[in-house]
Design a protein around this motif. Structure first.
Motif, PDB file in Angstrom:
ATOM      1  N   UNK A   1       0.813  -1.218   0.000  1.00 59.59           N
ATOM      2  CA  UNK A   1       0.000   0.000   0.000  1.00 59.59           C
ATOM      3  C   UNK A   1       0.843   1.263   0.000  1.00 59.59           C
ATOM      4  N   UNK A   2       2.018   1.222   0.615  1.00 59.57           N
ATOM      5  CA  UNK A   2       2.758   2.471   0.827  1.00 59.57           C
ATOM      6  C   UNK A   2       4.209   2.446   0.337  1.00 59.57           C
ATOM      7  N   UNK A   3       4.692   1.327  -0.179  1.00 50.09           N
ATOM      8  CA  UNK A   3       6.081   1.329  -0.664  1.00 50.09           C
ATOM      9  C   UNK A   3       6.167   2.042  -2.007  1.00 50.09           C
TER      10      UNK A   3
ATOM     11  N   UNK B   1      13.226  -4.085   1.861  1.00 43.26           N
ATOM     12  CA  UNK B   1      12.509  -2.810   1.907  1.00 43.26           C
ATOM     13  C   UNK B   1      11.040  -3.001   2.272  1.00 43.26           C
ATOM     14  N   UNK B   2      10.371  -3.963   1.621  1.00 38.72           N
ATOM     15  CA  UNK B   2       8.945  -4.128   1.909  1.00 38.72           C
ATOM     16  C   UNK B   2       8.728  -4.650   3.323  1.00 38.72           C
ATOM     17  N   UNK B   3       9.668  -5.486   3.810  1.00 43.72           N
ATOM     18  CA  UNK B   3       9.553  -5.943   5.196  1.00 43.72           C
ATOM     19  C   UNK B   3       9.687  -4.768   6.154  1.00 43.72           C
ATOM     20  N   UNK B   4      10.643  -3.872   5.857  1.00 44.50           N
ATOM     21  CA  UNK B   4      10.828  -2.690   6.707  1.00 44.50           C
ATOM     22  C   UNK B   4       9.648  -1.735   6.601  1.00 44.50           C
ATOM     23  N   UNK B   5       9.140  -1.540   5.390  1.00 44.87           N
ATOM     24  CA  UNK B   5       8.013  -0.624   5.195  1.00 44.87           C
ATOM     25  C   UNK B   5       6.762  -1.150   5.891  1.00 44.87           C
TER      26      UNK B   5
ATOM     27  N   UNK C   1       4.480   0.969   8.448  1.00 42.93           N
ATOM     28  CA  UNK C   1       3.091   1.274   8.094  1.00 42.93           C
ATOM     29  C   UNK C   1       2.232   1.365   9.362  1.00 42.93           C
ATOM     30  N   UNK C   2       1.613   2.519   9.627  1.00 48.01           N
ATOM     31  CA  UNK C   2       0.779   2.645  10.838  1.00 48.01           C
ATOM     32  C   UNK C   2      -0.345   1.611  10.888  1.00 48.01           C
ATOM     33  N   UNK C   3      -0.822   1.160   9.718  1.00 45.45           N
ATOM     34  CA  UNK C   3      -1.907   0.175   9.687  1.00 45.45           C
ATOM     35  C   UNK C   3      -1.404  -1.265   9.701  1.00 45.45           C
ATOM     36  N   UNK C   4      -0.058  -1.448   9.678  1.00 49.74           N
ATOM     37  CA  UNK C   4       0.569  -2.772   9.768  1.00 49.74           C
ATOM     38  C   UNK C   4       0.027  -3.750   8.725  1.00 49.74           C
TER      39      UNK C   4
ATOM     40  N   UNK D   1       9.422   8.502   3.326  1.00 49.67           N
ATOM     41  CA  UNK D   1       8.903   9.855   3.090  1.00 49.67           C
ATOM     42  C   UNK D   1       7.403   9.805   2.790  1.00 49.67           C
ATOM     43  N   UNK D   2       6.977   8.778   2.067  1.00 49.14           N
ATOM     44  CA  UNK D   2       5.554   8.608   1.758  1.00 49.14           C
ATOM     45  C   UNK D   2       4.735   8.410   3.037  1.00 49.14           C
ATOM     46  N   UNK D   3       5.209   7.543   3.919  1.00 51.85           N
ATOM     47  CA  UNK D   3       4.498   7.288   5.179  1.00 51.85           C
ATOM     48  C   UNK D   3       4.513   8.526   6.059  1.00 51.85           C
ATOM     49  N   UNK D   4       5.672   9.189   6.137  1.00 53.98           N
ATOM     50  CA  UNK D   4       5.780  10.393   6.978  1.00 53.98           C
ATOM     51  C   UNK D   4       4.865  11.507   6.477  1.00 53.98           C
TER      52      UNK D   4
END
Length: 535
Positions: free
Chosen positions: A70-72, A289-293, A297-300, A336-339
């Motif tokens: 969703x956010x990467x 990267x996707x594991x870290x993102x 992710x606030x919605x996990x 940056x996208x999540x922030x």
């Protein structure tokens, strides 16, 4: 009415554009961060400047649609710059490297079909957190020269040793000696504005939630620098410290500067070696990267890793065909996208549209943005990745978590992302083996099964193997068997075991042969049948 981004009453599924109010501004912020990164990585890779932008556009417009994240955000990655430089030297031309990139995309598609993405499940959480914290520290240190206006390095160099002969620390020292007052002023105002935008009183304002602080910061920085150019030219940011985007006047001009793959290079066996290297490194960086993102992710939400490998494979295939750099999911842009409040893949798609429009129509305008303002944005992103609270929480979890965490940070800081994470994984694996080597970790001991309660010497020791016995259990089993007292009556029970590794069976057989010499009366139950079935 369903809440924005929530399930619709008719379908129960989230609306694709239900969070457009958050995704559109976030996509703009990611675009502003991604723009100089795409150009900088092109320069560092020895590729045409356009190659990084093409890769970013493909990552935004294609990979974001195919990906399950969703956010990467995907685009050219700093971790591949050395590989690109080596690939150009090995194959002799950029078009030949593009052919290898196409093949690398096909390999990634096959890895996704083969469900190789499952290896992401074996990355320890402590190593992932250490990688994120290290990236935060690197972002802070690497942006200081750009913030001071004394940089000689490209914008997203993430390695400790730089291509210009300096390292992270010496580059900061050199920047401190040659700082540009205009960049420092613009950077300081930008950082102050970002911090102000992040305070509780401002965040409570409805208008502040609609407009990201990074966008306001960039606009103010451009206006401030234009004002300095008018009233105090000596203080204005120097041209070399502004965004540098190719200015094109037509689609025909774009087609004229694009490079396409030379498929004649497929007759060279070295092409396939380069393709395999690109595919493996890009896949590992993507999975990390996707594991870290997912952790950020606030919605996990969870990213399906096999689908991600196929999405990245399709992206690299198309990027190579159009003359772009190889791409991966990238932590900096995703952070940056999540922030910035990105909620869905729409933000990454919008960033791709803006990259395309900037290439075609907005080059002259975007070239007014000072790098110091973008550096201020990344300084704050870096701090959020490596907050002091993260270190306190890892310390409280004990050395089995803190050890791999802190060693991963140090290894990433002083080498590069992949080497550092590899070292962290080795350390994490060491702690796993150490825990597995503790006596009794995988064997349950039931003394006094048969025999009297106070007849310890004659008691039956009932040692039951777990359901799945792998080579990781070997140390625990051997240690427990070696510690059995002489003269014991032992029942080694494998009736509940579906699988017993061959190495463990050999260790049990060695113990069975040595048991009479120690006066141990041994009964094996379920071991022989498992051994015959498996061998």
């Amino acid at each position: 009415m369903a809440p924005a981004g929530g399930p619709t009453p008719a379908t129960g599924k989230p609306s694709l554009f239900g969070t457009i109010g958050q995704d559109a501004p976030a996509g703009l912020v990611v675009f502003l961060v991604a723009l100089p990164l795409c150009l900088g990585i092109s320069l560092a890779s020895g590729a045409p400047l356009l190659a990084g932008l093409i890769s970013g556009i493909v990552g935004g417009l294609l990979v974001s649609v195919l990906s399950g994240s969703a956010v990467s955000v995907s685009g050219p990655a700093a971790g591949l710059t050395v590989i690109m430089l080596s690939a150009i030297a090995t194959l002799g031309s950029w078009p030949a490297v593009l052919a290898a990139t196409v093949v690398a995309g096909v390999i990634q598609l096959l890895l996704g079909v083969a469900r190789a993405g499952i290896i992401a499940l074996y990355f320890p959480a402590a190593v992932i957190r250490g990688m994120l914290a290290a990236i935060g520290i690197i972002l802070i240190m690497k942006q200081i020269p750009h913030f001071l206006g004394a940089d000689t390095d490209y914008f997203e160099d993430m390695d400790f040793l730089q291509f210009n002969g300096l390292n992270t620390f010496s580059a900061i020292a050199a920047a401190a000696k040659g700082l540009s007052p205009g960049s420092v002023l613009v950077g300081a105002v930008s950082l102050a504005l970002l911090l102000l935008w992040d305070t509780a009183p401002v965040r409570r304002q409805p208008w502040a939630r609609l407009v990201p602080g990074a966008l306001v910061t960039v606009l103010v920085a451009v206006g401030l620098n234009q004002l300095l150019r008018a009233v105090a030219p000596d203080l204005a940011v120097r041209p070399e410290h502004l965004v540098k985007l190719p200015v094109l006047s037509s689609l025909g001009q774009l087609a004229g500067v694009m490079t396409f793959p030379d498929f004649g290079a497929l007759r060279n066996p070295a092409t396939y070696g380069v393709a395999f290297t690109i595919a493996i490194v890009a896949s590992l960086e993507t999975l990390l990267s996707v594991e870290a993102v997912d952790n950020l992710d606030p919605q996990k939400r969870h990213t399906p890793t096999n689908r991600e490998l196929m999405a990245q494979g399709a992206g690299n295939l198309v990027s190579g065909l159009l003359g772009g750099l190889p791409l991966t999911a990238v932590i900096v842009r995703s952070s940056a996208n999540i922030a910035a409040g990105g909620q869905s893949k729409v933000s990454a798609f919008i960033h791709g549209i803006l990259l395309l429009l900037s290439l075609l129509f907005m080059g002259a305008i975007l070239n007014l943005i000072p790098l110091a303002a973008l550096a201020a944005v990344l300084l704050l992103v870096g701090f959020k990745l490596t907050k002091p609270a993260l270190y306190r929480n890892q310390w409280r979890l004990g050395w089995a978590q803190f050890g791999p965490f802190i060693i991963t940070i140090l290894a990433v800081l002083f080498t590069d992302l992949l080497k550092g994470v590899s070292i962290g994984l080795v350390i994490g694996f060491f702690f796993i083996l150490k825990d597995n080597a503790k006596a009794g970790s995988y064997l349950r001991r039931d003394p006094a099964v048969g025999g009297g309660a106070d007849d310890e010497a004659g008691a039956l020791l009932h040692l039951r193997l777990p359901e799945h016995v792998s080579f990781l259990n070997k140390a625990s089993i051997v240690t427990t068997l070696e510690q059995l007292p002489a003269g014991s009556r032992v029942l080694l029970d494998g009736t509940r075991s579906d699988v017993i590794d061959h190495d463990v069976l050999e260790a049990i057989e060695a113990f069975r042969q040595a048991a009479p010499a120690r006066g141990i009366e041994l009964e094996l139950r379920g071991i022989r049948q498992v051994a015959m079935a498996g061998h």
